[in-house]
Structures are given as structure tokens and as C-alpha cells.
Write a protein that holds these residues in place. Structure first.
Motif, PDB file in Angstrom:
ATOM      1  N   ALA A 180       0.824  -1.212   0.000  1.00 13.87           N
ATOM      2  CA  ALA A 180       0.000   0.000   0.000  1.00 13.87           C
ATOM      3  C   ALA A 180       0.857   1.260   0.000  1.00 13.87           C
ATOM      4  N   ASN A 181       1.983   1.227   0.702  1.00 11.91           N
ATOM      5  CA  ASN A 181       2.843   2.403   0.804  1.00 11.91           C
ATOM      6  C   ASN A 181       3.705   2.617  -0.430  1.00 11.91           C
ATOM      7  N   THR A 182       3.966   1.565  -1.186  1.00 16.44           N
ATOM      8  CA  THR A 182       4.902   1.677  -2.298  1.00 16.44           C
ATOM      9  C   THR A 182       4.137   1.778  -3.617  1.00 16.44           C
ATOM     10  N   GLU A 183       4.072   0.720  -4.382  1.00 12.26           N
ATOM     11  CA  GLU A 183       3.445   0.808  -5.707  1.00 12.26           C
ATOM     12  C   GLU A 183       2.256  -0.131  -5.859  1.00 12.26           C
ATOM     13  N   GLY A 184       1.789  -0.700  -4.741  1.00 14.11           N
ATOM     14  CA  GLY A 184       0.726  -1.684  -4.829  1.00 14.11           C
ATOM     15  C   GLY A 184       1.296  -3.039  -5.213  1.00 14.11           C
ATOM     16  N   GLY A 185       0.458  -4.070  -5.152  1.00 12.91           N
ATOM     17  CA  GLY A 185       0.924  -5.402  -5.520  1.00 12.91           C
ATOM     18  C   GLY A 185      -0.109  -6.456  -5.188  1.00 12.91           C
ATOM     19  N   ARG A 186       0.261  -7.696  -5.426  1.00 19.05           N
ATOM     20  CA  ARG A 186      -0.658  -8.800  -5.154  1.00 19.05           C
ATOM     21  C   ARG A 186       0.051  -9.889  -4.365  1.00 19.05           C
ATOM     22  N   LEU A 187      -0.736 -10.521  -3.527  1.00 15.91           N
ATOM     23  CA  LEU A 187      -0.287 -11.628  -2.694  1.00 15.91           C
ATOM     24  C   LEU A 187      -1.023 -12.872  -3.160  1.00 15.91           C
ATOM     25  N   LEU A 188      -0.287 -13.927  -3.478  1.00 18.63           N
ATOM     26  CA  LEU A 188      -0.892 -15.189  -3.895  1.00 18.63           C
ATOM     27  C   LEU A 188      -0.746 -16.187  -2.756  1.00 18.63           C
ATOM     28  N   ILE A 189      -1.867 -16.523  -2.128  1.00 16.70           N
ATOM     29  CA  ILE A 189      -1.859 -17.425  -0.980  1.00 16.70           C
ATOM     30  C   ILE A 189      -2.241 -18.825  -1.448  1.00 16.70           C
ATOM     31  N   GLY A 190      -1.414 -19.800  -1.036  1.00 20.46           N
ATOM     32  CA  GLY A 190      -1.591 -21.165  -1.501  1.00 20.46           C
ATOM     33  C   GLY A 190      -0.505 -21.550  -2.484  1.00 20.46           C
TER      34      GLY A 190
ATOM     35  N   SER B 202      -1.854   3.184  -2.042  1.00 21.51           N
ATOM     36  CA  SER B 202      -2.880   3.860  -1.257  1.00 21.51           C
ATOM     37  C   SER B 202      -2.768   5.381  -1.309  1.00 21.51           C
ATOM     38  N   PRO B 203      -3.901   6.070  -1.446  1.00 22.25           N
ATOM     39  CA  PRO B 203      -3.901   7.529  -1.328  1.00 22.25           C
ATOM     40  C   PRO B 203      -3.853   7.984   0.128  1.00 22.25           C
ATOM     41  N   LYS B 204      -3.884   7.024   1.062  1.00 27.79           N
ATOM     42  CA  LYS B 204      -3.870   7.353   2.492  1.00 27.79           C
ATOM     43  C   LYS B 204      -2.534   7.010   3.144  1.00 27.79           C
ATOM     44  N   ARG B 205      -1.508   6.719   2.331  1.00 27.61           N
ATOM     45  CA  ARG B 205      -0.227   6.349   2.916  1.00 27.61           C
ATOM     46  C   ARG B 205       0.390   7.518   3.685  1.00 27.61           C
ATOM     47  N   PRO B 206       1.179   7.231   4.710  1.00 30.26           N
ATOM     48  CA  PRO B 206       1.705   5.914   5.080  1.00 30.26           C
ATOM     49  C   PRO B 206       0.739   5.092   5.938  1.00 30.26           C
ATOM     50  N   HIS B 207       0.789   3.774   5.732  1.00 26.71           N
ATOM     51  CA  HIS B 207       0.064   2.823   6.566  1.00 26.71           C
ATOM     52  C   HIS B 207       1.066   2.199   7.535  1.00 26.71           C
TER      53      HIS B 207
ATOM     54  N   ARG C 107       8.344  -1.732  -0.010  1.00 25.77           N
ATOM     55  CA  ARG C 107       8.807  -2.904  -0.761  1.00 25.77           C
ATOM     56  C   ARG C 107       9.843  -2.475  -1.786  1.00 25.77           C
ATOM     57  N   LYS C 108      10.973  -3.181  -1.781  1.00 19.38           N
ATOM     58  CA  LYS C 108      12.040  -2.985  -2.760  1.00 19.38           C
ATOM     59  C   LYS C 108      12.329  -4.334  -3.391  1.00 19.38           C
ATOM     60  N   GLY C 109      11.995  -4.487  -4.670  1.00 19.75           N
ATOM     61  CA  GLY C 109      12.148  -5.791  -5.298  1.00 19.75           C
ATOM     62  C   GLY C 109      11.213  -6.782  -4.637  1.00 19.75           C
ATOM     63  N   ASP C 110      11.749  -7.926  -4.207  1.00 20.35           N
ATOM     64  CA  ASP C 110      10.899  -8.920  -3.546  1.00 20.35           C
ATOM     65  C   ASP C 110      11.082  -8.902  -2.033  1.00 20.35           C
TER      66      ASP C 110
END
Length: 236
Positions: free
Chosen positions: A36-46, A99-104, A125-128
Motif C-alpha cells: 500500500a505504501n509503495t506501488e501496490g501489488g498482489r499476494l498469492l496465498i496457496g 494507497s492515497p492514504k499512505r503511510p500505513h 517494498r524494494k524488489g521482492d
């Protein structure tokens, strides 16, 4: 190849992370905060770290993510979910926009795993990888979200700092403060302004954050025309 397998084939990177399961909502809150604080992203669970699909119990994982986003983060982190099927397995995709509300922030815990009252940390987040945000980066996010920023002041010591950057030096925070003869909070304000204006950039390494010149052209503009040339500028 299915869409979920194409995503997994990308591996973990700036905008994607794999989790087999969520065991601790506090720990996964750091990932949500960083996205949320950086560029957004996705988490794949499983999905295992090596990209193998193992599947998950979607409802249980959703509630863990909801707890992480709404209880362990402040302000709460917005997210959306999508369930993908691969053979007999379910993978929960958690999408977190920038997020437009950062920092979280995420509540800080001591070595015993107990929450420390009133102590919160922000992450990026920087890289992975996920890093604790420096006070400078927190101010950058705050400055991006509002226009009431610290005032820029130029003197001979700030000029010496600019010369070091022009000479190719990458300085740790105490070196910046010492060279410019500023108190730490004043040095944070200066670095945050220069980062938002695209003049300076921070890089994280083994010795922590170092700050170097991002644009000599922008620095020259600041020296010639002053802060008014950057009044409405946002980082990036």
C-alpha cells in the motif's frame, strides 16, 4: 497456460509475493503495508516460495487477511480478492492498490511478540523484499499527500552537501545532517523535500539507507530558481 500459472511464472518481485498460508496476521500486515505504501501489488496465498501450487482454505485465509488489514494496520489497508483454481487447488489472490492514504503503519511488537502501546512502523517494498521505512520515507509519503511541507532553506552548508552529491557521494543520514549542520528532524525535512522534488533518492543497502543525487538538472533548477519551481511537484 492458465492466468494463475502465468502470474506464478513471474516469480516474486516488486509487485508480487507468494505465501503458502497466513499463520500470523501481524506478520502479513507488514506485506500489506509495504504494498500500500509503495506501488501496490498482489499476494498469492496457496503458493510455495518455489512457485508450486499447494492450495489453501480460502475462507480462513480471507479472514486472516481481513484481520491483518483492518486490525493490525492503521489506517486500514484496502484490498480486493479473487479465487483461482488450479486442478483441485484453490489460490487466493489479494490485490492491494497503492494507497492515497499512505503511510500505513503496523503495530510494533517486542521480542516476546507483545504489542508495544503507541509504537507503529511503516514498511515499503524494494524488489521482492520488505524493509522498515526510514523516518525520511515516512515524511516523503506525508508530503506527497499534502501541500503543507517544511520550508526549504539554502545556506553555505547545504551548498556543501549539494557539492558532495554532485561529486557522486552517497551519504548515510548522519552524514547528511552533519554536512548540512542540521538537527536530525531538520535533515529529515530536507531529504523528504528533495526526494519529493526528484532531486535526491535513497537506496537501501547493508549499512542502511544512503542518499545520493537523482537529477543534477533538478538540483541546478533548485539553486537557480529556488523552491517555487517545485511548489506543486510530487515524487515520481
Amino acid at each position: 497456460m492458465s492466468y494463475i500459472l502465468r502470474m506464478i511464472e513471474e516469480g516474486e518481485h516488486q509487485h508480487q509475493d507468494f505465501k503458502l498460508r497466513v499463520d500470523d496476521p501481524h506478520k502479513i500486515a507488514k506485506t500489506l503495508s509495504a504494498f500500500a505504501n509503495t506501488e501496490g501489488g498482489r499476494l498469492l496465498i496457496g503458493v510455495r516460495d518455489n512457485g508450486e501450487v499447494a492450495g489453501c482454505r480460502v475462507e480462513e485465509e480471507y479472514h486472516m487477511i481481513q484481520c491483518a488489514a483492518e486490525v493490525h494496520c492503521t489506517p486500514a489497508v484496502a484490498f480486493e480478492t479473487q479465487v483461482w483454481k488450479h486442478q483441485y487447488f484453490s489460490v487466493l489472490e489479494v490485490q492491494v492498490p497503492q494507497s492515497p492514504k499512505r503511510p500505513h503503519y503496523v503495530e510494533h511488537r517486542n521480542a516476546q511478540g507483545e504489542a508495544v502501546t503507541g509504537a507503529w512502523n511503516a514498511f515499503l517494498r524494494k524488489g521482492d523484499r520488505i524493509h522498515k521505512a526510514s523516518p525520511v520515507m515516512v515524511k516523503v509519503w506525508q508530503y506527497e499527500m499534502r501541500m503543507d511541507r517544511a520550508e526549504f532553506r539554502y545556506d553555505e552548508y547545504v551548498g556543501r552537501l549539494f557539492k558532495k552529491w554532485r561529486d557522486g557521494h552517497h551519504l548515510r543520514f548522519p552524514q547528511v545532517a552533519r554536512t548540512a549542520r542540521l538537527e536530525f528532524d531538520q535533515a529529515e525535512d530536507l531529504l523528504a523535500l528533495l526526494t519529493v522534488w526528484g532531486i535526491v533518492e535513497g537506496a537501501y543497502g547493508k549499512q542502511g539507507w544512503r542518499y545520493g543525487l537523482a537529477s543534477e538538472e533538478a538540483l541546478t533548477l533548485l539553486e537557480s530558481e529556488g523552491a517555487d519551481a517545485f511548489r506543486w511537484k510530487h515524487a515520481g
